[in-house]
Design an enzyme around this catalytic site. Structure first.
Site, mmCIF file in Angstrom:
data_model
loop_
_atom_site.group_PDB
_atom_site.id
_atom_site.type_symbol
_atom_site.label_atom_id
_atom_site.label_comp_id
_atom_site.label_asym_id
_atom_site.label_seq_id
_atom_site.Cartn_x
_atom_site.Cartn_y
_atom_site.Cartn_z
ATOM 1 N N PHE A 98 -10.473 2.944 -13.466
ATOM 2 C CA PHE A 98 -10.404 4.278 -12.856
ATOM 3 C C PHE A 98 -11.788 4.847 -12.487
ATOM 4 C CE2 PHE A 98 -10.340 8.927 -13.426
ATOM 5 C CZ PHE A 98 -9.297 9.299 -12.602
ATOM 6 N N ASP B 176 0.879 -1.163 0.000
ATOM 7 C CA ASP B 176 0.000 0.000 0.000
ATOM 8 C C ASP B 176 0.923 1.222 0.000
ATOM 9 O OD1 ASP B 176 -1.655 2.155 0.596
ATOM 10 O OD2 ASP B 176 -2.994 0.941 1.839
ATOM 11 N N VAL B 177 0.935 1.968 -1.093
ATOM 12 C CA VAL B 177 1.905 3.067 -1.212
ATOM 13 C C VAL B 177 1.661 4.183 -0.202
ATOM 14 C CG1 VAL B 177 2.391 2.612 -3.671
ATOM 15 C CG2 VAL B 177 0.623 4.284 -3.049
ATOM 16 N N VAL C 260 -8.717 7.413 -20.181
ATOM 17 C CA VAL C 260 -8.235 6.050 -20.445
ATOM 18 C C VAL C 260 -9.255 5.092 -19.836
ATOM 19 C CG1 VAL C 260 -6.258 4.492 -20.268
ATOM 20 C CG2 VAL C 260 -5.908 6.950 -19.938
ATOM 21 N N TYR D 105 -8.884 15.843 -6.803
ATOM 22 C CA TYR D 105 -8.130 14.951 -7.711
ATOM 23 C C TYR D 105 -7.218 15.798 -8.610
ATOM 24 C CZ TYR D 105 -6.859 11.737 -11.417
ATOM 25 O OH TYR D 105 -6.131 10.998 -12.324
HETATM 26 P P1 NDP Z 1 -6.920 1.543 -12.300
HETATM 27 O O1 NDP Z 1 -7.948 1.747 -11.241
HETATM 28 O O2 NDP Z 1 -7.217 0.552 -13.367
HETATM 29 O O3 NDP Z 1 -5.528 1.185 -11.628
HETATM 30 C C1 NDP Z 1 -5.075 1.850 -10.468
HETATM 31 C C2 NDP Z 1 -3.932 1.061 -9.869
HETATM 32 O O4 NDP Z 1 -3.452 1.765 -8.721
HETATM 33 C C3 NDP Z 1 -4.366 -0.322 -9.409
HETATM 34 O O5 NDP Z 1 -3.392 -1.250 -9.798
HETATM 35 C C4 NDP Z 1 -4.408 -0.195 -7.902
HETATM 36 O O6 NDP Z 1 -4.015 -1.449 -7.299
HETATM 37 C C5 NDP Z 1 -3.312 0.851 -7.662
HETATM 38 N N1 NDP Z 1 -3.465 1.497 -6.356
HETATM 39 C C6 NDP Z 1 -4.468 2.303 -5.947
HETATM 40 N N2 NDP Z 1 -4.281 2.653 -4.660
HETATM 41 C C7 NDP Z 1 -3.123 2.061 -4.267
HETATM 42 C C8 NDP Z 1 -2.413 2.027 -3.049
HETATM 43 N N3 NDP Z 1 -2.823 2.696 -1.967
HETATM 44 N N4 NDP Z 1 -1.265 1.305 -2.986
HETATM 45 C C9 NDP Z 1 -0.836 0.626 -4.070
HETATM 46 N N5 NDP Z 1 -1.463 0.618 -5.242
HETATM 47 C C10 NDP Z 1 -2.610 1.326 -5.331
HETATM 48 O O7 NDP Z 1 -6.681 2.983 -12.947
HETATM 49 P P2 NDP Z 1 -5.636 3.504 -14.046
HETATM 50 O O8 NDP Z 1 -4.817 2.412 -14.573
HETATM 51 O O9 NDP Z 1 -6.412 4.328 -14.986
HETATM 52 O O10 NDP Z 1 -4.777 4.493 -13.144
HETATM 53 C C11 NDP Z 1 -3.367 4.471 -13.088
HETATM 54 C C12 NDP Z 1 -2.854 5.901 -12.968
HETATM 55 O O11 NDP Z 1 -3.224 6.632 -14.128
HETATM 56 C C13 NDP Z 1 -3.423 6.682 -11.782
HETATM 57 O O12 NDP Z 1 -2.376 7.438 -11.204
HETATM 58 C C14 NDP Z 1 -4.449 7.619 -12.427
HETATM 59 O O13 NDP Z 1 -4.645 8.781 -11.675
HETATM 60 C C15 NDP Z 1 -3.752 7.895 -13.745
HETATM 61 N N6 NDP Z 1 -4.606 8.377 -14.814
HETATM 62 C C16 NDP Z 1 -5.697 7.669 -15.225
HETATM 63 C C17 NDP Z 1 -6.485 8.154 -16.257
HETATM 64 C C18 NDP Z 1 -7.734 7.465 -16.695
HETATM 65 O O14 NDP Z 1 -8.567 8.116 -17.370
HETATM 66 N N7 NDP Z 1 -7.909 6.181 -16.409
HETATM 67 C C19 NDP Z 1 -6.120 9.384 -16.972
HETATM 68 C C20 NDP Z 1 -4.955 10.052 -16.452
HETATM 69 C C21 NDP Z 1 -4.221 9.543 -15.431
HETATM 70 P P3 NDP Z 1 -4.655 -2.107 -5.987
HETATM 71 O O15 NDP Z 1 -6.080 -1.643 -5.892
HETATM 72 O O16 NDP Z 1 -4.492 -3.582 -6.229
HETATM 73 O O17 NDP Z 1 -3.786 -1.606 -4.885
HETATM 74 C C1 8X3 Z 2 -7.914 11.016 -15.206
HETATM 75 C C2 8X3 Z 2 -8.456 11.807 -16.351
HETATM 76 O O1 8X3 Z 2 -10.024 13.745 -16.912
HETATM 77 O O2 8X3 Z 2 -10.895 11.961 -15.494
HETATM 78 O O3 8X3 Z 2 -6.795 11.627 -14.664
HETATM 79 O O4 8X3 Z 2 -9.335 13.534 -14.625
HETATM 80 S S1 8X3 Z 2 -9.721 12.806 -15.807
#
Ligand code: NDP
Ligand code: 8X3
Length: 266
Positions: free
Chosen positions: A203, A73-74, A199, A166
């Site tokens: 999320f 857990d980061v 993406v 966020y």
């Molecule tokens: P997902 O929800 O599919 O993946 C998020 C990942 O983060 C999971 O693997 C989850 O793993 C991990 N995570 C969340 N909280 C923790 C924690 N406390 N400790 C360790 N791991 C954690 O979303 P995305 O792949 O879309 O998101 C990845 C990144 O991309 C994020 O930083 C997000 O803000 C960013 N992003 C996403 C966008 C989108 O539209 N999807 C656009 C722009 C940026 P687990 O729950 O197993 O811990």
């Molecule tokens: C995730 C993209 O536009 O939902 O960072 O904030 S947005």
């Protein structure tokens, strides 16, 4: 030397990916495994990491090095410290850190926001990224080699209604990436921020606390980016010649022009 010859090889490079259990992180794991990197995959859901590791070993058998899993857990600073300091010696010299773990919670107006949502976003997106960077980057600096790739967001540049906290966390990631670039000047360690628009991953489901119907509506009628699209850009940044640092990349779907302007075809 041609550009191809100058491109950095990822063969046997050690790549630590946070949030590897889903979405962009899992897609990064696949692309780096296909290039022969050794992967440290971190997230809270150990069984997801194990499934991913099994499939990578099966697909890239003989090409990918071994895979090391970290249930982490980061947000937990002492857990991050202990995870990094107790890596087996064969895994301790991390070449690339992909700070990807992150999430959004809710779309409430700020004055109606939930404290626990704010704390989860700030603790994960800002403090978690800082903890990983603080414990991993000193090794990179002492070896004078390495690359930190932060997954930021278009939300760092444009705030949208209900995005308040966020967007604030991603603006912080943008500032932290810029600050780290300055602090690394004089070393050969690189820092990149990859900043996507929409993406389709888990999320939105996480943002809406498991409301899949609401999450699906986010992407309705348009073609969003995939985790693979983002991983492709991360891979590009990680393989530039040694003297080239890509500072920031903003990518979004063709159907998106800003955080609030999208083209829905139906
Ligand atoms: P997902 O929800 O599919 O993946 C998020 C990942 O983060 C999971 O693997 C989850 O793993 C991990 N995570 C969340 N909280 C923790 C924690 N406390 N400790 C360790 N791991 C954690 O979303 P995305 O792949 O879309 O998101 C990845 C990144 O991309 C994020 O930083 C997000 O803000 C960013 N992003 C996403 C966008 C989108 O539209 N999807 C656009 C722009 C940026 P687990 O729950 O197993 O811990
Ligand atoms: C995730 C993209 O536009 O939902 O960072 O904030 S947005």
């Amino acid at each position: 030397m041609t550009l191809d010859q100058k491109m950095l090889s990822l063969q046997n490079r050690i790549v630590l990916i946070t949030g590897a259990s889903s979405g962009i992180g899992a897609a990064c794991a696949k692309v780096f495994a296909s290039a022969g990197a050794k992967l440290i995959l971190a997230a809270r859901r150990q069984e997801r990491l194990q499934e991913l590791a099994d499939s990578l070993v099966e697909t890239y058998h003989g090409k990918s090095g071994q895979i090391h899993l970290l249930q982490l857990d980061v947000r937990d600073r002492s857990a991050v410290e202990s995870a990094i300091s107790s890596l087996p010696s064969a895994w301790s010299e991390i070449d690339i850190l992909i700070n990807n773990a992150g999430l959004s919670r809710g779309l409430d107006k700020l004055y109606k926001g939930k404290f626990e949502d704010w704390e989860e976003m700030i603790d994960t997106n800002i403090k978690g990224l800082l903890y990983l960077s603080r414990y991993v980057v000193p090794g990179m600096v002492s070896r004078d080699r390495g690359h930190v790739i932060n997954i930021g967001s278009i939300a760092a540049y444009q705030t949208y209604p209900g995005g308040n906290v966020y967007c604030g966390t991603k603006a912080a990631v943008r500032a932290i990436s810029e600050g780290l670039k300055q602090d690394l000047l004089g070393t050969l360690v690189k820092i990149t921020s990859v900043d996507p628009g929409m993406v389709e991953t888990e999320f939105s489901e996480v943002r809406f606390h498991g409301d899949t119907e609401r999450a699906d509506k986010v992407y309705q009628g348009l073609t969003p980016l995939t985790g693979e699209d983002v991983a492709d850009v991360v891979f590009f940044c990680a393989t530039r010649p040694a003297h080239v640092n890509i500072n920031q990349v903003i990518l979004m779907p063709v159907d998106q022009a800003s955080t609030t302007l999208v083209n829905r075809r139906s």
